[in-house]
Design an enzyme around this catalytic site. Sequence first.
Site, mmCIF file in Angstrom:
data_model
loop_
_atom_site.group_PDB
_atom_site.id
_atom_site.type_symbol
_atom_site.label_atom_id
_atom_site.label_comp_id
_atom_site.label_asym_id
_atom_site.label_seq_id
_atom_site.Cartn_x
_atom_site.Cartn_y
_atom_site.Cartn_z
ATOM 1 N N ILE A 127 0.842 -1.203 0.000
ATOM 2 C CA ILE A 127 0.000 0.000 0.000
ATOM 3 C C ILE A 127 0.877 1.252 0.000
ATOM 4 O O ILE A 127 0.423 2.326 -0.375
ATOM 5 C CB ILE A 127 -0.980 0.043 1.193
ATOM 6 C CG1 ILE A 127 -0.263 0.235 2.524
ATOM 7 C CG2 ILE A 127 -1.883 -1.168 1.213
ATOM 8 C CD1 ILE A 127 -1.183 0.692 3.644
ATOM 9 N N ASP A 128 2.140 1.121 0.425
ATOM 10 C CA ASP A 128 3.002 2.300 0.527
ATOM 11 C C ASP A 128 3.427 2.861 -0.840
ATOM 12 O O ASP A 128 3.887 3.997 -0.924
ATOM 13 C CB ASP A 128 4.254 1.972 1.342
ATOM 14 C CG ASP A 128 3.953 1.744 2.817
ATOM 15 O OD1 ASP A 128 2.779 1.865 3.203
ATOM 16 O OD2 ASP A 128 4.893 1.438 3.576
ATOM 17 N N ARG A 172 5.766 4.322 5.726
ATOM 18 C CA ARG A 172 6.919 4.420 6.639
ATOM 19 C C ARG A 172 8.076 5.222 6.066
ATOM 20 O O ARG A 172 8.669 6.042 6.753
ATOM 21 C CB ARG A 172 7.380 3.042 7.090
ATOM 22 C CG ARG A 172 7.619 2.045 5.987
ATOM 23 C CD ARG A 172 8.067 0.724 6.573
ATOM 24 N NE ARG A 172 7.271 0.384 7.727
ATOM 25 C CZ ARG A 172 7.762 0.079 8.949
ATOM 26 N NH1 ARG A 172 9.042 0.012 9.136
ATOM 27 N NH2 ARG A 172 6.960 -0.209 9.938
ATOM 28 N N HIS A 273 -4.378 -0.520 10.194
ATOM 29 C CA HIS A 273 -4.541 -1.664 9.296
ATOM 30 C C HIS A 273 -5.878 -1.697 8.556
ATOM 31 O O HIS A 273 -6.081 -2.579 7.719
ATOM 32 C CB HIS A 273 -4.310 -2.960 10.073
ATOM 33 C CG HIS A 273 -2.879 -3.108 10.493
ATOM 34 N ND1 HIS A 273 -2.359 -2.437 11.579
ATOM 35 C CD2 HIS A 273 -1.855 -3.798 9.952
ATOM 36 C CE1 HIS A 273 -1.079 -2.727 11.686
ATOM 37 N NE2 HIS A 273 -0.737 -3.542 10.725
#
Length: 343
Positions: A127-128, A172, A273
Amino acid sequence: MRLGILTGGGDCPGLNAVIRAVVLHGAKRWGDEVLGFRDGWRGVVEDEAIPVAPERASRILSRGGTILGTSRIQPYMTDDGPERVVEVLARRGVAALIVVGGEGTLSVANRLHRDLGVALVGVPKTIDNDVGGTQLTFGFETAVQTATDAIDRLHTTAESHNRVMVVEVMGRHAGHVALWAGVAGGAAATLVPERPFDIAAIAAELHSLHRTGARSSVVVVAEGARPVAGTLAVPEPDVDEYGHIRLGGIGAIVASEIERRTGLEARITVLGHTQRGGTPTAFDRVLCTSFGVAAVDAAHAGAFGQMVAVTAGRIALVPLGEATAALKPIPDGLWEVAEACRS
Ligand code: F6P
Protein backbone atom coordinates in the site's frame (compact mmCIF):
# COMPACT_ATOMS: atom_id res chain seq x y z
CA MET A 1 5.51 -26.14 -15.92
CA ARG A 2 5.21 -26.24 -12.14
CA LEU A 3 5.09 -22.68 -10.78
CA GLY A 4 5.61 -21.74 -7.16
CA ILE A 5 4.10 -18.61 -5.64
CA LEU A 6 4.57 -16.85 -2.30
CA THR A 7 3.21 -13.66 -0.73
CA GLY A 8 5.65 -11.99 1.70
CA GLY A 9 5.85 -8.98 4.04
CA GLY A 10 2.86 -6.91 5.20
CA ASP A 11 -0.32 -7.92 3.40
CA CYS A 12 -2.41 -5.63 1.21
CA PRO A 13 -5.64 -5.74 -0.80
CA GLY A 14 -5.21 -7.63 -4.07
CA LEU A 15 -2.87 -10.47 -3.06
CA ASN A 16 -5.56 -13.05 -3.76
CA ALA A 17 -6.34 -11.43 -7.10
CA VAL A 18 -2.70 -11.96 -8.15
CA ILE A 19 -2.75 -15.58 -6.96
CA ARG A 20 -5.95 -16.15 -8.93
CA ALA A 21 -4.53 -14.67 -12.13
CA VAL A 22 -1.34 -16.75 -11.85
CA VAL A 23 -3.30 -19.96 -11.31
CA LEU A 24 -5.95 -19.36 -14.00
CA HIS A 25 -3.65 -17.99 -16.70
CA GLY A 26 -0.97 -20.56 -15.93
CA ALA A 27 -3.46 -23.43 -16.26
CA LYS A 28 -5.40 -22.15 -19.27
CA ARG A 29 -2.62 -20.72 -21.40
CA TRP A 30 0.30 -22.94 -20.46
CA GLY A 31 -1.04 -26.04 -18.71
CA ASP A 32 0.84 -25.07 -15.53
CA GLU A 33 0.17 -26.30 -12.04
CA VAL A 34 0.77 -23.97 -9.10
CA LEU A 35 2.22 -24.67 -5.69
CA GLY A 36 1.54 -22.01 -3.05
CA PHE A 37 4.17 -21.62 -0.32
CA ARG A 38 2.78 -20.75 3.10
CA ASP A 39 3.62 -17.50 4.92
CA GLY A 40 6.03 -16.02 2.41
CA TRP A 41 9.66 -17.18 2.44
CA ARG A 42 8.97 -19.25 5.57
CA GLY A 43 7.05 -21.79 3.49
CA VAL A 44 9.97 -22.22 1.10
CA VAL A 45 12.62 -22.53 3.81
CA GLU A 46 10.48 -24.92 5.87
CA ASP A 47 9.06 -26.68 2.82
CA GLU A 48 5.41 -26.00 3.53
CA ALA A 49 3.26 -25.65 0.44
CA ILE A 50 -0.21 -26.41 -0.87
CA PRO A 51 -1.34 -26.98 -4.44
CA VAL A 52 -3.62 -24.17 -5.65
CA ALA A 53 -5.97 -25.51 -8.30
CA PRO A 54 -8.08 -23.26 -10.59
CA GLU A 55 -11.25 -24.29 -8.71
CA ARG A 56 -9.69 -23.03 -5.45
CA ALA A 57 -8.47 -19.79 -7.03
CA SER A 58 -11.43 -18.83 -9.15
CA ARG A 59 -13.54 -17.11 -6.45
CA ILE A 60 -10.91 -15.22 -4.47
CA LEU A 61 -10.63 -12.16 -6.70
CA SER A 62 -12.34 -9.74 -4.34
CA ARG A 63 -11.19 -11.26 -1.06
CA GLY A 64 -8.79 -9.28 1.14
CA GLY A 65 -5.68 -10.81 2.73
CA THR A 66 -3.89 -13.78 1.20
CA ILE A 67 -5.02 -17.41 1.16
CA LEU A 68 -1.35 -18.39 1.42
CA GLY A 69 -0.60 -16.34 4.53
CA THR A 70 2.40 -14.03 4.83
CA SER A 71 5.24 -13.25 7.22
CA ARG A 72 8.42 -11.22 7.45
CA ILE A 73 10.59 -14.34 7.85
CA GLN A 74 13.23 -14.57 5.12
CA PRO A 75 15.98 -17.07 4.18
CA TYR A 76 18.96 -14.80 5.00
CA MET A 77 17.99 -14.91 8.68
CA THR A 78 19.79 -18.26 8.98
CA ASP A 79 23.08 -19.48 7.49
CA ASP A 80 21.57 -22.34 5.53
CA GLY A 81 18.32 -20.52 4.55
CA PRO A 82 19.34 -19.58 0.99
CA GLU A 83 20.60 -23.11 0.20
CA ARG A 84 17.36 -24.51 1.64
CA VAL A 85 15.41 -22.40 -0.88
CA VAL A 86 17.39 -23.89 -3.79
CA GLU A 87 17.03 -27.40 -2.40
CA VAL A 88 13.28 -27.20 -1.69
CA LEU A 89 12.43 -25.68 -5.07
CA ALA A 90 14.44 -28.40 -6.86
CA ARG A 91 12.92 -31.22 -4.80
CA ARG A 92 9.40 -29.87 -5.41
CA GLY A 93 10.07 -29.55 -9.14
CA VAL A 94 9.32 -25.82 -9.15
CA ALA A 95 10.61 -24.42 -12.45
CA ALA A 96 9.85 -20.79 -11.59
CA LEU A 97 8.89 -18.98 -8.40
CA ILE A 98 6.59 -15.96 -8.46
CA VAL A 99 7.48 -13.71 -5.55
CA VAL A 100 4.78 -11.23 -4.55
CA GLY A 101 6.09 -8.67 -2.09
CA GLY A 102 7.30 -5.23 -1.20
CA GLU A 103 10.82 -3.90 -1.03
CA GLY A 104 12.02 -6.37 1.65
CA THR A 105 10.64 -9.51 -0.02
CA LEU A 106 11.78 -8.41 -3.49
CA SER A 107 15.31 -7.55 -2.27
CA VAL A 108 15.62 -11.10 -0.97
CA ALA A 109 14.35 -12.36 -4.35
CA ASN A 110 16.96 -10.27 -6.12
CA ARG A 111 19.76 -11.67 -3.96
CA LEU A 112 18.63 -15.27 -4.43
CA HIS A 113 18.49 -14.83 -8.19
CA ARG A 114 21.76 -12.91 -8.44
CA ASP A 115 23.84 -15.08 -6.10
CA LEU A 116 22.26 -18.52 -6.45
CA GLY A 117 20.52 -18.37 -9.82
CA VAL A 118 17.04 -18.99 -8.41
CA ALA A 119 14.52 -18.79 -11.28
CA LEU A 120 12.02 -16.22 -10.10
CA VAL A 121 9.84 -13.28 -11.16
CA GLY A 122 8.74 -10.47 -8.81
CA VAL A 123 5.35 -8.78 -8.44
CA PRO A 124 5.37 -5.40 -6.59
CA LYS A 125 2.95 -5.23 -3.67
CA THR A 126 2.51 -2.64 -0.95
CA ILE A 127 0.00 0.00 0.00
CA ASP A 128 3.00 2.30 0.53
CA ASN A 129 3.67 2.43 -3.27
CA ASP A 130 7.37 2.91 -2.53
CA VAL A 131 8.90 0.10 -4.64
CA GLY A 132 11.26 1.48 -7.28
CA GLY A 133 11.01 0.71 -11.00
CA THR A 134 7.21 0.91 -11.17
CA GLN A 135 4.77 3.80 -11.15
CA LEU A 136 2.37 1.72 -9.11
CA THR A 137 2.29 -1.16 -6.68
CA PHE A 138 -0.99 -2.95 -6.16
CA GLY A 139 -2.92 -2.27 -2.94
CA PHE A 140 -2.00 1.41 -3.05
CA GLU A 141 -5.12 2.60 -4.83
CA THR A 142 -7.37 0.74 -2.38
CA ALA A 143 -5.55 2.24 0.60
CA VAL A 144 -5.89 5.74 -0.86
CA GLN A 145 -9.62 5.18 -1.32
CA THR A 146 -9.99 3.97 2.28
CA ALA A 147 -8.11 7.01 3.57
CA THR A 148 -10.08 9.39 1.35
CA ASP A 149 -13.41 7.96 2.53
CA ALA A 150 -12.26 8.49 6.13
CA ILE A 151 -11.19 12.08 5.42
CA ASP A 152 -14.58 12.87 3.83
CA ARG A 153 -16.29 11.63 7.00
CA LEU A 154 -13.90 13.51 9.25
CA HIS A 155 -14.64 16.78 7.42
CA THR A 156 -18.36 16.64 8.22
CA THR A 157 -17.95 15.94 11.91
CA ALA A 158 -15.16 18.51 12.15
CA GLU A 159 -17.44 21.14 10.63
CA SER A 160 -20.12 20.51 13.26
CA HIS A 161 -17.63 21.20 16.04
CA ASN A 162 -15.17 23.63 14.46
CA ARG A 163 -12.30 21.19 14.91
CA VAL A 164 -9.00 20.19 13.39
CA MET A 165 -8.93 16.50 12.50
CA VAL A 166 -5.55 14.83 12.30
CA VAL A 167 -5.58 11.54 10.41
CA GLU A 168 -2.58 9.24 10.57
CA VAL A 169 -2.10 6.95 7.57
CA MET A 170 0.50 4.30 6.72
CA GLY A 171 3.68 5.16 4.85
CA ARG A 172 6.92 4.42 6.64
CA HIS A 173 9.54 5.67 4.18
CA ALA A 174 7.40 7.43 1.60
CA GLY A 175 4.23 9.48 1.84
CA HIS A 176 2.36 8.35 -1.28
CA VAL A 177 -0.84 7.35 0.57
CA ALA A 178 -0.80 10.57 2.62
CA LEU A 179 -0.19 12.77 -0.40
CA TRP A 180 -2.85 11.19 -2.63
CA ALA A 181 -5.43 11.07 0.16
CA GLY A 182 -4.51 14.62 1.16
CA VAL A 183 -5.14 15.89 -2.36
CA ALA A 184 -8.29 13.77 -2.82
CA GLY A 185 -9.66 14.75 0.59
CA GLY A 186 -8.81 18.47 0.45
CA ALA A 187 -6.38 18.47 3.37
CA ALA A 188 -5.15 21.67 5.00
CA ALA A 189 -1.71 20.08 5.42
CA THR A 190 -0.03 16.81 4.52
CA LEU A 191 3.01 15.55 6.43
CA VAL A 192 5.25 12.99 4.72
CA PRO A 193 8.54 11.24 5.58
CA GLU A 194 10.36 12.82 2.61
CA ARG A 195 9.86 16.40 3.86
CA PRO A 196 10.38 17.23 7.54
CA PHE A 197 7.49 19.39 8.78
CA ASP A 198 7.49 22.72 10.61
CA ILE A 199 4.83 22.46 13.32
CA ALA A 200 4.89 26.21 14.03
CA ALA A 201 4.08 27.06 10.42
CA ILE A 202 1.31 24.43 10.27
CA ALA A 203 -0.29 25.70 13.49
CA ALA A 204 -0.14 29.30 12.26
CA GLU A 205 -1.84 28.35 8.99
CA LEU A 206 -4.58 26.38 10.74
CA HIS A 207 -5.16 29.24 13.13
CA SER A 208 -5.58 31.69 10.28
CA LEU A 209 -7.76 29.26 8.30
CA HIS A 210 -10.24 28.92 11.15
CA ARG A 211 -10.09 32.64 12.00
CA THR A 212 -11.09 33.48 8.43
CA GLY A 213 -14.17 31.26 8.27
CA ALA A 214 -13.15 27.60 7.99
CA ARG A 215 -15.02 25.34 10.42
CA SER A 216 -13.19 22.14 9.57
CA SER A 217 -9.68 21.21 8.62
CA VAL A 218 -7.93 17.92 8.09
CA VAL A 219 -4.23 17.30 8.53
CA VAL A 220 -2.99 14.05 6.98
CA VAL A 221 0.09 12.61 8.64
CA ALA A 222 2.07 9.67 7.26
CA GLU A 223 3.24 7.44 10.10
CA GLY A 224 6.87 8.01 9.04
CA ALA A 225 6.62 11.84 9.01
CA ARG A 226 9.16 13.63 11.19
CA PRO A 227 9.56 17.27 12.29
CA VAL A 228 12.40 19.54 11.26
CA ALA A 229 15.27 18.64 13.62
CA GLY A 230 15.08 20.39 16.97
CA THR A 231 11.52 21.74 16.56
CA LEU A 232 9.43 19.04 18.28
CA ALA A 233 10.33 16.14 20.57
CA VAL A 234 9.38 12.77 19.06
CA PRO A 235 10.28 9.46 20.78
CA GLU A 236 12.40 6.90 18.94
CA PRO A 237 10.19 4.15 17.43
CA ASP A 238 10.36 0.50 18.63
CA VAL A 239 11.90 -2.19 16.47
CA ASP A 240 10.19 -5.60 16.10
CA GLU A 241 11.88 -9.04 16.11
CA TYR A 242 12.66 -8.78 12.36
CA GLY A 243 14.39 -5.41 12.74
CA HIS A 244 11.30 -3.73 11.29
CA ILE A 245 10.65 -0.31 12.84
CA ARG A 246 7.20 -0.20 14.46
CA LEU A 247 5.76 3.22 13.67
CA GLY A 248 2.60 4.96 14.81
CA GLY A 249 1.96 7.78 17.23
CA ILE A 250 3.21 10.81 15.31
CA GLY A 251 -0.40 11.84 14.57
CA ALA A 252 -1.25 12.11 18.26
CA ILE A 253 1.84 14.27 18.89
CA VAL A 254 0.90 16.55 15.98
CA ALA A 255 -2.74 16.83 17.16
CA SER A 256 -1.85 17.79 20.72
CA GLU A 257 0.74 20.28 19.51
CA ILE A 258 -1.78 21.90 17.15
CA GLU A 259 -4.28 22.18 20.00
CA ARG A 260 -1.67 23.70 22.31
CA ARG A 261 -0.45 26.24 19.75
CA THR A 262 -3.80 27.28 18.21
CA GLY A 263 -6.36 26.85 20.98
CA LEU A 264 -8.49 24.93 18.46
CA GLU A 265 -9.83 21.54 19.43
CA ALA A 266 -7.93 18.80 17.60
CA ARG A 267 -8.75 15.10 17.37
CA ILE A 268 -6.69 12.19 16.11
CA THR A 269 -7.82 9.23 13.99
CA VAL A 270 -5.31 6.46 13.22
CA LEU A 271 -6.41 4.44 10.20
CA GLY A 272 -3.77 1.75 10.72
CA HIS A 273 -4.54 -1.66 9.30
CA THR A 274 -7.99 -0.68 7.99
CA GLN A 275 -5.94 0.50 4.99
CA ARG A 276 -4.49 -2.97 4.46
CA GLY A 277 -7.59 -5.10 4.99
CA GLY A 278 -10.70 -5.68 2.93
CA THR A 279 -11.55 -5.92 -0.73
CA PRO A 280 -9.42 -4.32 -3.43
CA THR A 281 -10.92 -1.58 -5.58
CA ALA A 282 -11.84 -2.37 -9.19
CA PHE A 283 -8.65 -0.60 -10.32
CA ASP A 284 -6.46 -2.74 -8.05
CA ARG A 285 -8.22 -5.92 -9.21
CA VAL A 286 -7.41 -5.06 -12.81
CA LEU A 287 -3.81 -4.20 -11.92
CA CYS A 288 -3.36 -7.43 -9.92
CA THR A 289 -4.84 -9.54 -12.69
CA SER A 290 -2.60 -7.88 -15.28
CA PHE A 291 0.47 -8.33 -13.04
CA GLY A 292 -0.35 -12.01 -12.45
CA VAL A 293 -0.77 -12.74 -16.16
CA ALA A 294 2.45 -10.87 -17.02
CA ALA A 295 4.41 -12.70 -14.31
CA VAL A 296 3.38 -16.11 -15.68
CA ASP A 297 4.28 -15.10 -19.24
CA ALA A 298 7.64 -13.76 -17.99
CA ALA A 299 8.35 -17.11 -16.32
CA HIS A 300 7.63 -18.93 -19.59
CA ALA A 301 9.86 -16.49 -21.47
CA GLY A 302 12.67 -17.26 -18.98
CA ALA A 303 12.76 -13.60 -17.90
CA PHE A 304 14.09 -14.44 -14.44
CA GLY A 305 15.38 -11.83 -12.02
CA GLN A 306 12.75 -9.43 -13.41
CA MET A 307 9.76 -7.73 -11.80
CA VAL A 308 6.46 -6.91 -13.48
CA ALA A 309 5.84 -3.18 -13.31
CA VAL A 310 3.87 -0.23 -14.63
CA THR A 311 6.09 2.02 -16.70
CA ALA A 312 4.75 4.80 -18.93
CA GLY A 313 1.25 3.55 -18.15
CA ARG A 314 1.92 0.01 -19.45
CA ILE A 315 2.72 -3.35 -17.91
CA ALA A 316 6.44 -4.01 -18.40
CA LEU A 317 9.38 -5.90 -16.94
CA VAL A 318 12.20 -4.25 -14.99
CA PRO A 319 15.27 -5.94 -13.48
CA LEU A 320 14.80 -6.67 -9.77
CA GLY A 321 18.23 -5.17 -9.11
CA GLU A 322 17.02 -1.86 -10.50
CA ALA A 323 13.64 -2.01 -8.74
CA THR A 324 15.17 -2.68 -5.32
CA ALA A 325 18.11 -0.27 -5.59
CA ALA A 326 16.21 2.61 -3.99
CA LEU A 327 12.76 3.34 -2.62
CA LYS A 328 10.52 5.57 -4.72
CA PRO A 329 9.79 8.92 -3.04
CA ILE A 330 6.69 11.05 -3.65
CA PRO A 331 6.81 12.99 -6.93
CA ASP A 332 7.59 16.72 -6.66
CA GLY A 333 4.80 17.56 -9.10
CA LEU A 334 2.01 16.11 -6.96
CA TRP A 335 3.51 17.70 -3.84
CA GLU A 336 3.21 21.08 -5.55
CA VAL A 337 -0.40 20.33 -6.51
CA ALA A 338 -1.16 19.50 -2.88
CA GLU A 339 0.52 22.70 -1.69
CA ALA A 340 -1.41 24.78 -4.23
CA CYS A 341 -4.82 23.55 -3.08
CA ARG A 342 -4.55 23.31 0.71
CA SER A 343 -7.71 24.48 2.43
O1 F6P B 1 5.15 -1.81 4.66
C1 F6P B 1 3.78 -1.73 4.59
C2 F6P B 1 3.21 -1.28 5.89
O2 F6P B 1 1.84 -1.25 5.67
C3 F6P B 1 3.74 0.04 6.44
O3 F6P B 1 3.16 1.16 5.92
C4 F6P B 1 3.49 -0.12 7.90
O4 F6P B 1 4.37 0.66 8.66
C5 F6P B 1 3.75 -1.57 8.11
O5 F6P B 1 3.44 -2.22 6.92
C6 F6P B 1 3.02 -2.15 9.30
O6 F6P B 1 3.43 -3.45 9.46
P1 F6P B 1 2.83 -4.46 10.54
O7 F6P B 1 1.58 -5.02 9.97
O8 F6P B 1 3.90 -5.49 10.68
O9 F6P B 1 2.57 -3.68 11.78
